[in-house]
Design an enzyme around this catalytic site. Structure first.
Site, PDB file in Angstrom:
ATOM      1  N   GLU A  78       0.852  -1.211   0.000  1.00  0.00           N
ATOM      2  CA  GLU A  78       0.000   0.000   0.000  1.00  0.00           C
ATOM      3  C   GLU A  78       0.880   1.251   0.000  1.00  0.00           C
ATOM      4  O   GLU A  78       1.707   1.439   0.901  1.00  0.00           O
ATOM      5  CB  GLU A  78      -0.911  -0.021   1.235  1.00  0.00           C
ATOM      6  N   LYS A 256      -7.096  -1.151  11.531  1.00  0.00           N
ATOM      7  CA  LYS A 256      -6.470  -1.494  10.246  1.00  0.00           C
ATOM      8  C   LYS A 256      -5.273  -0.569  10.020  1.00  0.00           C
ATOM      9  O   LYS A 256      -4.216  -0.997   9.558  1.00  0.00           O
ATOM     10  CB  LYS A 256      -7.495  -1.361   9.118  1.00  0.00           C
ATOM     11  N   ASP A 272       5.130 -14.311  11.760  1.00  0.00           N
ATOM     12  CA  ASP A 272       3.835 -14.780  11.268  1.00  0.00           C
ATOM     13  C   ASP A 272       2.801 -13.679  11.519  1.00  0.00           C
ATOM     14  O   ASP A 272       2.220 -13.580  12.604  1.00  0.00           O
ATOM     15  CB  ASP A 272       3.468 -16.074  12.010  1.00  0.00           C
ATOM     16  N   HIS A 369      -2.952  10.501   0.474  1.00  0.00           N
ATOM     17  CA  HIS A 369      -3.074   9.177  -0.143  1.00  0.00           C
ATOM     18  C   HIS A 369      -2.989   9.250  -1.651  1.00  0.00           C
ATOM     19  O   HIS A 369      -2.322   8.483  -2.287  1.00  0.00           O
ATOM     20  CB  HIS A 369      -4.447   8.607   0.203  1.00  0.00           C
TER      21      HIS A 369
HETATM   22  C1  MEV Z   1      -5.743   3.100   5.348  1.00  0.00           C
HETATM   23  O1  MEV Z   1      -4.963   2.021   4.916  1.00  0.00           O
HETATM   24  C2  MEV Z   1      -5.737   3.230   6.855  1.00  0.00           C
HETATM   25  C3  MEV Z   1      -6.622   4.329   7.416  1.00  0.00           C
HETATM   26  O2  MEV Z   1      -7.963   4.163   6.939  1.00  0.00           O
HETATM   27  C4  MEV Z   1      -6.585   4.233   8.918  1.00  0.00           C
HETATM   28  C5  MEV Z   1      -7.576   5.098   9.648  1.00  0.00           C
HETATM   29  O3  MEV Z   1      -8.615   5.476   9.081  1.00  0.00           O
HETATM   30  O4  MEV Z   1      -7.336   5.335  10.853  1.00  0.00           O
HETATM   31  C6  MEV Z   1      -6.169   5.678   6.959  1.00  0.00           C
END
Ligand code: MEV
Length: 416
Positions: A78, A256, A272, A369
């Site tokens: 990513e 995430k 792992d 992003h």
């Molecule tokens: C994207 O890979 C991760 C985010 O969505 C985490 C978040 O929203 O805290 C930017």
């Protein structure tokens, strides 16, 4: 099973690639690609091996943990992840870096049995045989005890209709899954010989005895954006942290973001990552509701962050010693012990989280992003390495960016 699949596992990698090409009518270019990326090591590691699938590796600089600066190799596809980790790490470094607590590191080997009769009688009997079970576990893996580790404790629980005999095992510097499974199976065999119906004997990935906590503070001035003063950013980050405690829809995304960084370090260090992911999410739901793993609060005129999760990492064992790139990554980071790796990994997770929340709290995530996504878009429409940056720059000036726009921009650049 189709004819061509018969005995597929017995073939050499080259024969497998050829058989797939014929059966699936693949273009020769696909077979050549698979063959170009194949390695002897890969063939030793997995069944039905075809090729090595590679991911980009980068390094996050200036991560300060317990006063020491680290360069942390990260493997991830990513685009924004390494940039975000480095961004968060640098903001925290300005206030002294991350503090990682030294914590116990034990794994749980779970032996689950059906009660022989009355549950409380069985529990009393099992408690009386703690020493025998520990000895059985340690006899199955004597080298672990020689290194100062081994099975140390037995805990009894009664989930559902079962009794779980949880062996607390110190695996020293290793990832330890195989050792724990060997020990748990030895205890399972012994319990079977004592008349128990043993349902399973296996490592639990819910590694609550390998928790790692890291904390940090960030000065308001290091959070400011051109549009928003630092204090406002800090307050909005704290509000986002509260939201991640209350709303699973947000907690999943919040976590995430943390795991973006943690997984990338785990892959680069040969650990792992599926095991740690599973344990992290179980821990996030430990009180019955899924919540954010980290918390951010405004305290004494600064932003204070904290992250705790199970991190049963190792610096030996598994595929760590086999892959030369993994070994090189330890040379880059200078990490020598499992304790150090857990501290660094958790710090990257919190740095990653800080960068994501700061962006969310201010300009939104897409601004940063998209610049990185444009690179991927440029490559996906066929931009050559020397064209990528021009395509990216022109895409950033457009209101609407998609594949068609990227193709158009690439054509324009080539015409120019
Ligand atoms: C994207 O890979 C991760 C985010 O969505 C985490 C978040 O929203 O805290 C930017």
């Amino acid at each position: 099973m189709s004819d061509w699949q018969h005995g597929f596992y017995k073939l050499s990698p080259k024969e497998r690639r050829q058989r797939l090409t014929t059966a699936l009518k693949l273009p020769v270019s696909v077979t050549d690609l698979l063959s170009d990326h194949a390695s002897d090591l890969g063939n030793q590691l997995v069944e039905n091996y075809l090729t090595d699938y590679s991911l980009p590796e980068g390094v996050a600089l200036k991560l300060v943990v317990n006063g020491q600066e680290y360069q942390v190799p990260m493997v991830v596809e990513e685009p924004s992840v390494i940039a975000a980790a480095a961004n968060g790490a640098q903001r925290v470094a300005k206030s002294g870096g991350f503090t990682a607590k030294k914590q116990d590191r034990e794994l749980v080997g779970q032996v689950v049995v059906k009660p022989r009769g009355d549950v409380s009688t069985d529990l009393t009997w099992l408690k009386q045989h703690t020493t025998t079970m520990l000895k059985t576990a340690n006899d199955a893996h004597p080298s672990m005890q020689r290194r100062g580790g081994g099975a140390k404790s037995v805990r009894l629980r009664t989930p559902g209709d079962f009794i779980s005999v949880d062996l607390g095992i110190n695996v020293c510097q290793a990832m330890g899954a195989n050792s724990v499974n060997t020990m748990a199976e030895a205890v399972g065999k012994w319990l079977r010989s004592q008349g128990f119906n043993v349902l399973c004997a296996i490592l639990s990935n819910y590694a609550t005895a390998s928790l790692q906590t890291v904390t940090c503070t960030v000065a308001f001035r290091d959070l400011a954006t051109p549009q928003m003063v630092g204090q406002k950013v800090a307050e909005r980050i704290a509000a986002l942290s509260n939201l991640a405690q209350a709303d699973p829809y947000r907690s999943a995304t919040h976590n995430k973001g943390i795991m973006n960084g943690i997984d990338a370090v785990l892959i680069a260090s040969g650990n792992d990552w599926r095991a740690i992911e599973a344990g992290a999410h179980a821990y996030a739901a430990r009180d019955g509701q899924y919540r954010g793993l980290s918390s951010w609060q405004v305290k004494n005129g600064q932003l204070v962050g904290r992250l705790t999760l199970p991190l049963p990492v190792g610096v030996v064992g598994g595929s760590i010693g086999l892959n030369p790139l993994t070994r090189a990554n330890y040379q880059i980071s200078g990490i020598k012990t499992a304790e150090e790796l857990a501290a660094v990994t958790a710090s990257i997770g919190l740095a990653q989280n800080l960068a994501a929340l700061r962006a969310l709290a201010s300009t939104g995530i897409q601004a940063g992003h998209m610049k990185l996504q444009y690179r991927s878009l440029a490559i996906s429409v066929g931009a050559r390495p020397n064209e990528v940056s021009s395509v990216t720059k022109r895409l950033a000036m457009l209101d609407h960016v998609d594949r068609a726009a990227a193709r158009r921009v690439l054509d324009e650049i080539r015409k120019d």
